[in-house]
Design a protein around this motif. Structure first.
Motif, PDB file in Angstrom:
ATOM      1  N   UNK A 138      59.474  41.996  44.811  1.00 32.55           N
ATOM      2  CA  UNK A 138      58.445  40.847  44.595  1.00 32.55           C
ATOM      3  C   UNK A 138      57.999  40.287  45.729  1.00 32.55           C
ATOM      4  N   UNK A 139      58.975  39.925  46.641  1.00 38.59           N
ATOM      5  CA  UNK A 139      58.571  39.232  48.004  1.00 38.59           C
ATOM      6  C   UNK A 139      57.557  40.161  48.482  1.00 38.59           C
ATOM      7  N   UNK A 140      57.940  41.409  48.751  1.00 36.62           N
ATOM      8  CA  UNK A 140      56.969  42.064  49.384  1.00 36.62           C
ATOM      9  C   UNK A 140      55.454  42.136  48.801  1.00 36.62           C
ATOM     10  N   UNK A 141      55.244  42.296  47.622  1.00 34.65           N
ATOM     11  CA  UNK A 141      54.115  42.174  46.883  1.00 34.65           C
ATOM     12  C   UNK A 141      53.472  40.689  47.017  1.00 34.65           C
ATOM     13  N   UNK A 142      54.154  39.718  47.046  1.00 32.67           N
ATOM     14  CA  UNK A 142      53.539  38.517  47.449  1.00 32.67           C
ATOM     15  C   UNK A 142      53.006  38.315  48.781  1.00 32.67           C
ATOM     16  N   UNK A 143      53.727  38.849  49.589  1.00 32.13           N
ATOM     17  CA  UNK A 143      53.551  38.731  51.261  1.00 32.13           C
ATOM     18  C   UNK A 143      52.418  39.824  51.395  1.00 32.13           C
ATOM     19  N   UNK A 144      52.092  40.987  50.814  1.00 30.17           N
ATOM     20  CA  UNK A 144      51.003  41.594  50.880  1.00 30.17           C
ATOM     21  C   UNK A 144      49.730  40.932  50.228  1.00 30.17           C
ATOM     22  N   UNK A 145      50.019  40.126  49.116  1.00 32.96           N
ATOM     23  CA  UNK A 145      48.728  39.591  48.630  1.00 32.96           C
ATOM     24  C   UNK A 145      48.413  38.724  49.670  1.00 32.96           C
ATOM     25  N   UNK A 146      49.155  37.807  50.141  1.00 32.03           N
ATOM     26  CA  UNK A 146      48.697  36.968  51.197  1.00 32.03           C
ATOM     27  C   UNK A 146      48.079  37.575  52.378  1.00 32.03           C
ATOM     28  N   UNK A 147      48.727  38.512  52.960  1.00 33.26           N
ATOM     29  CA  UNK A 147      47.908  39.376  53.976  1.00 33.26           C
ATOM     30  C   UNK A 147      46.612  39.968  53.590  1.00 33.26           C
ATOM     31  N   UNK A 148      46.320  40.597  52.508  1.00 34.17           N
ATOM     32  CA  UNK A 148      45.261  40.934  52.000  1.00 34.17           C
ATOM     33  C   UNK A 148      44.075  39.860  51.957  1.00 34.17           C
ATOM     34  N   UNK A 149      44.542  38.605  51.444  1.00 31.45           N
ATOM     35  CA  UNK A 149      43.772  37.638  51.632  1.00 31.45           C
ATOM     36  C   UNK A 149      43.019  37.214  52.688  1.00 31.45           C
ATOM     37  N   UNK A 150      44.122  37.046  53.775  1.00 35.55           N
ATOM     38  CA  UNK A 150      43.849  36.570  55.142  1.00 35.55           C
ATOM     39  C   UNK A 150      42.987  37.757  55.594  1.00 35.55           C
ATOM     40  N   UNK A 151      43.110  39.165  55.189  1.00 38.80           N
ATOM     41  CA  UNK A 151      41.906  40.160  56.057  1.00 38.80           C
ATOM     42  C   UNK A 151      40.962  40.190  55.418  1.00 38.80           C
ATOM     43  N   UNK A 152      40.666  39.587  54.136  1.00 36.98           N
ATOM     44  CA  UNK A 152      39.318  39.187  53.759  1.00 36.98           C
ATOM     45  C   UNK A 152      39.042  39.788  52.509  1.00 36.98           C
ATOM     46  N   UNK A 153      39.993  40.278  51.705  1.00 40.47           N
ATOM     47  CA  UNK A 153      39.401  40.884  50.287  1.00 40.47           C
ATOM     48  C   UNK A 153      38.840  39.671  49.704  1.00 40.47           C
ATOM     49  N   UNK A 209      41.777  48.137  57.961  1.00 42.99           N
ATOM     50  CA  UNK A 209      40.911  49.077  57.194  1.00 42.99           C
ATOM     51  C   UNK A 209      40.012  47.841  56.433  1.00 42.99           C
ATOM     52  N   UNK A 210      40.565  46.873  55.929  1.00 42.19           N
ATOM     53  CA  UNK A 210      39.850  46.019  54.972  1.00 42.19           C
ATOM     54  C   UNK A 210      38.922  45.245  55.895  1.00 42.19           C
ATOM     55  N   UNK A 211      39.313  44.793  57.221  1.00 42.49           N
ATOM     56  CA  UNK A 211      38.493  44.237  58.191  1.00 42.49           C
ATOM     57  C   UNK A 211      37.346  45.145  58.466  1.00 42.49           C
ATOM     58  N   UNK A 212      37.591  46.313  58.594  1.00 44.00           N
ATOM     59  CA  UNK A 212      36.645  47.336  59.247  1.00 44.00           C
ATOM     60  C   UNK A 212      35.466  47.544  58.142  1.00 44.00           C
ATOM     61  N   UNK A 213      36.051  47.634  56.973  1.00 43.84           N
ATOM     62  CA  UNK A 213      34.889  47.742  55.875  1.00 43.84           C
ATOM     63  C   UNK A 213      34.330  46.596  55.796  1.00 43.84           C
ATOM     64  N   UNK A 214      34.639  45.527  55.739  1.00 45.67           N
ATOM     65  CA  UNK A 214      34.022  44.231  55.595  1.00 45.67           C
ATOM     66  C   UNK A 214      32.946  44.045  56.886  1.00 45.67           C
ATOM     67  N   UNK A 215      33.321  44.666  57.894  1.00 45.28           N
ATOM     68  CA  UNK A 215      32.468  44.793  59.201  1.00 45.28           C
ATOM     69  C   UNK A 215      31.215  45.198  59.043  1.00 45.28           C
ATOM     70  N   UNK A 216      31.005  46.254  58.253  1.00 44.23           N
ATOM     71  CA  UNK A 216      29.884  47.002  57.956  1.00 44.23           C
ATOM     72  C   UNK A 216      29.226  46.343  56.614  1.00 44.23           C
ATOM     73  N   UNK A 217      29.550  45.257  56.293  1.00 44.06           N
ATOM     74  CA  UNK A 217      28.954  44.492  55.149  1.00 44.06           C
ATOM     75  C   UNK A 217      29.331  44.991  53.482  1.00 44.06           C
ATOM     76  N   UNK A 218      30.589  45.381  53.429  1.00 47.09           N
ATOM     77  CA  UNK A 218      30.859  45.869  52.086  1.00 47.09           C
ATOM     78  C   UNK A 218      32.243  44.952  51.614  1.00 47.09           C
TER      79      UNK A 218
END
Ligand code: KIV
Length: 268
Positions: free
Chosen positions: A164-179, A126-135
């Motif tokens: 804590x590990x899950x939150x850290x991993x999620x943060x890295x994944x979100x960064x990769x997805x482009x937030x 969803x992050x990637x899709x939102x970014x794809x329309x310029x947001x």
């Protein structure tokens, strides 16, 4: 303070230059004008509006139309700050097309410059899709209020090693997805510090300690307007509730006694 209009690029610049990012929520035109004038870097029209403005017990009842109308009102008062709208519960998480449309509508009709949504690895597409329309997209991890019923209440998250590990991993994944940044809410300060150090995008803390790249607070908490509940992380900077009570009581007493309106307040 950076004088020109704050953009998504400014966020990264501020992290890189180790300048703290300031963010508050806002839900009305007059408060948005004041917050913007003071020089707050970013304004979030949080789905907390469900509680602060609409009087719901949590954020789950907020609908896209609520967010659009209030974000639009706030946008009219904002000149410098970076304005972020918040996608309410069920406007994402169903399918990618719906998420993209709802994010687009919030920007188009609410006149904001970015959107926020809650969640980690389940949000990547969803992050990637939102970014794809310029947001641009702001992530949100930790105590994410739309997951309230999964968490069993407004509870600090990431205290156990595995969580804590899950939150850290999620943060890295979100960064990769482009937030462009991530809000970290109600997590131990050491975890927030580690995430902040390991990510190259900024972290914005709320109840996540002093090592985040920026901080956000709900404006009603800063102003002392919220009496329902006060989490440990809230610092109340003034007591507007008392000021409002005093002013309205005085007005009421003066009308009852005939002191107001006196001659100076009438037309000839
Ligand atoms: O809805 C909101 O106001 C928020 C902030 C507290 C981050 O999500």
């Amino acid at each position: 303070m950076i004088n020109e209009k704050v953009t998504v690029k400014t966020f990264q610049q501020m992290k890189d230059e180790k300048e703290k990012i300031t963010m508050t929520t806002a839900y009305s035109y007059p408060l948005a004008c004041i917050i913007d004038e003071v020089g707050i870097d970013s304004i979030l029209v949080g789905d907390s509006l469900g509680m602060t403005v609409l009087g719901h017990k949590n954020t789950l009842n907020v609908v896209l139309e609520d967010s659009i109308r209030i974000t639009k009102a706030v946008s009219r008062g904002v000149k410098r700050a970076f304005l972020i709208g918040d996608l309410p519960f069920l406007t994402y998480g169903i399918n990618v097309e719906e998420t993209k449309r709802n994010a687009g509508l919030l920007v188009k009709k609410g006149d904001c410059e970015a959107v926020k949504l809650e969640g980690g690895k389940e949000r990547l597409e969803e992050v990637e899709a939102i970014k794809s329309i310029g947001v641009p997209v702001l992530g949100h991890l930790g105590l994410t209020p739309t997951y309230l019923n999964i968490f069993g209440g407004f509870k600090v998250q990431g205290k156990k090693h595995d969580d804590a590990e899950i939150i850290l991993k999620d943060a890295k994944l979100l960064e990769e997805a482009g937030v462009f940044a991530i809000v970290l809410e109600s997590i131990p300060w050491k975890l927030a510090q580690q995430i902040t150090e390991e990510l190259s995008i900024p972290t914005i803390g709320i109840g996540a300690g002093e090592f985040c790249d920026g901080q956000v607070l709900v404006i009603d908490d800063i102003l002392g307007l919220n009496v329902q509940f006060k989490p440990k992380f809230v610092k109340q900077y003034t007591n507007l509730r008392e000021s409002v009570k005093k002013a309205v009581t005085e007005y009421s007493d003066e009308v009852k006694s005939g002191k107001f309106p006196s001659e100076e307040f009438r037309y000839d």
